[in-house]
Scaffold this motif. Structure first.
Motif, mmCIF file in Angstrom:
data_model
loop_
_atom_site.group_PDB
_atom_site.id
_atom_site.type_symbol
_atom_site.label_atom_id
_atom_site.label_comp_id
_atom_site.label_asym_id
_atom_site.label_seq_id
_atom_site.Cartn_x
_atom_site.Cartn_y
_atom_site.Cartn_z
ATOM 1 N N VAL A 1 0.849 -1.200 0.000
ATOM 2 C CA VAL A 1 0.000 0.000 0.000
ATOM 3 C C VAL A 1 0.879 1.242 0.000
ATOM 4 O O VAL A 1 1.883 1.300 0.724
ATOM 5 N N VAL A 2 0.520 2.225 -0.805
ATOM 6 C CA VAL A 2 1.132 3.556 -0.728
ATOM 7 C C VAL A 2 0.001 4.588 -0.718
ATOM 8 O O VAL A 2 -1.146 4.263 -1.014
ATOM 9 N N ILE A 3 0.356 5.809 -0.368
ATOM 10 C CA ILE A 3 -0.643 6.876 -0.298
ATOM 11 C C ILE A 3 -0.616 7.696 -1.603
ATOM 12 O O ILE A 3 0.455 8.126 -2.051
ATOM 13 N N GLU B 1 0.135 10.041 -8.435
ATOM 14 C CA GLU B 1 1.437 10.248 -7.792
ATOM 15 C C GLU B 1 1.522 9.636 -6.393
ATOM 16 O O GLU B 1 0.571 9.721 -5.609
ATOM 17 N N PHE B 2 2.680 9.097 -6.099
ATOM 18 C CA PHE B 2 2.973 8.581 -4.760
ATOM 19 C C PHE B 2 4.446 8.827 -4.486
ATOM 20 O O PHE B 2 5.247 9.020 -5.406
ATOM 21 N N ALA B 3 4.792 8.846 -3.184
ATOM 22 C CA ALA B 3 6.180 9.140 -2.805
ATOM 23 C C ALA B 3 6.770 7.921 -2.111
ATOM 24 O O ALA B 3 6.062 7.190 -1.400
ATOM 25 N N LEU C 1 6.952 9.594 -7.584
ATOM 26 C CA LEU C 1 6.722 8.800 -8.791
ATOM 27 C C LEU C 1 5.252 8.918 -9.192
ATOM 28 O O LEU C 1 4.403 9.271 -8.367
ATOM 29 N N ALA C 2 4.971 8.620 -10.461
ATOM 30 C CA ALA C 2 3.578 8.699 -10.925
ATOM 31 C C ALA C 2 3.276 7.525 -11.841
ATOM 32 O O ALA C 2 4.045 7.239 -12.768
ATOM 33 N N VAL D 1 5.302 3.641 -14.720
ATOM 34 C CA VAL D 1 5.634 4.615 -13.667
ATOM 35 C C VAL D 1 6.775 5.512 -14.133
ATOM 36 O O VAL D 1 7.790 5.034 -14.655
ATOM 37 N N VAL D 2 6.575 6.822 -13.941
ATOM 38 C CA VAL D 2 7.600 7.803 -14.287
ATOM 39 C C VAL D 2 8.024 8.553 -13.028
ATOM 40 O O VAL D 2 7.266 8.637 -12.056
ATOM 41 N N ASP D 3 9.253 9.077 -13.069
ATOM 42 C CA ASP D 3 9.789 9.862 -11.955
ATOM 43 C C ASP D 3 9.453 11.323 -12.211
ATOM 44 O O ASP D 3 9.722 11.835 -13.308
ATOM 45 N N ARG D 4 8.879 12.018 -11.233
ATOM 46 C CA ARG D 4 8.483 13.420 -11.433
ATOM 47 C C ARG D 4 9.668 14.384 -11.358
ATOM 48 O O ARG D 4 9.503 15.573 -11.637
ATOM 49 N N GLY D 5 10.840 13.903 -10.928
ATOM 50 C CA GLY D 5 12.024 14.766 -10.934
ATOM 51 C C GLY D 5 12.267 15.467 -9.609
ATOM 52 O O GLY D 5 11.434 15.446 -8.693
#
Ligand code: FMN
Length: 219
Positions: free
Chosen positions: A67-69, A79-81, A180-181, A117-121
């Motif tokens: 699980v992630v938020i 998006e999740f961190a 990440l997204a 999934v991509v990295d938002r930078g």
């Protein structure tokens, strides 16, 4: 003493009054339907409606879920961190394909996403990290995800030390932090029905810039 099996079999599912879902009247973009369903869950007081189960797979396809938020949905991404040292982040670095699901029990609703999934930078990553509470930032600094831990006392001591450091350096960002997204290629909206006539609407597109189409499928 009832067995676990008998206790499980007595539990209800899809009980109560579930919302209607008209599959002939859905928006063209699944984001709009997701925002509508999530908003409904928030307004109805569903506990942690932003908890999403995220499944990843490593380079040889071994799966893993947790699980992630959900932090936001924008620019086409959910998006999740997380920490780049975590298994999920290491999986995604090798294999960016992922799936996510949400379940809002009082509404009998499930949403399933699959995509890339991509990295938002760094900029968005830093903003996410610095918006977190001091305790949350300290926890991120203190941990070493997945590494063996001798005792919980060691964890608490590391977190207390990290909290002091966060107070001294409030602008410091964990270099391993990642925002990440999940950019979906499919999105399924599943409305449970007490009669089991569940309604499933599946959105698909060929690539992340493509147009969405949707269809009704058998449950
Ligand atoms: C309700 C809930 C919310 C969580 N939110 C996050 C999150 O936002 N990011 C995260 O990295 N882990 C989160 N976790 C912990 C993960 O589920 C998981 O245990 C951890 O990230 C390690 O996973 P991994 O080894 O598969 O990468 C959350 C757990 C729960 C139960």
């Amino acid at each position: 003493m009832p067995t676990l099996r008998s206790r499980l079999r007595r539990l209800p599912v899809f009980a109560g009054s579930l919302p209607a879902f008209d599959p002939t009247d859905v928006p063209a973009d699944p984001f709009d339907l997701f925002a509508d369903w999530l908003g409904h869950a928030i307004d109805a007081g569903v506990a942690e409606p932003h908890a999403m189960t995220l499944a990843t797979a490593d380079a040889v396809g071994a799966p893993s879920a947790r699980v992630v938020i959900l932090k936001d949905v924008h620019d086409g991404g959910w998006e999740f961190a997380t920490d780049a040292r975590s298994r999920k982040a290491r999986d995604l670095a090798l294999n960016p394909a992922a799936a996510a699901s949400f379940y809002w029990q009082p509404q009998g609703r499930q949403v399933r996403l699959t995509g890339i999934v991509v990295d938002r930078g760094a900029l968005q990553r830093d903003a996410d990290f610095l918006a977190r509470s001091p305790a949350s930032r300290a926890a991120a600094f203190a941990v070493r995800p997945g590494e063996p831990l001798a005792s919980t006392a060691e964890l608490h001591a590391a977190m207390a030390a990290a909290l002091e450091r966060v107070a001294l350096e409030p602008a410091r960002v964990l270099p391993e932090w990642a925002l990440l997204a999940l950019v979906p290629l499919t999105a399924e909206f599943w409305q449970g029905d007490p009669t089991r006539a569940h309604v499933r609407v599946v959105y698909t597109r060929d690539d992340v810039a493509g147009a969405w189409r949707h269809e009704l499928v058998w449950p």
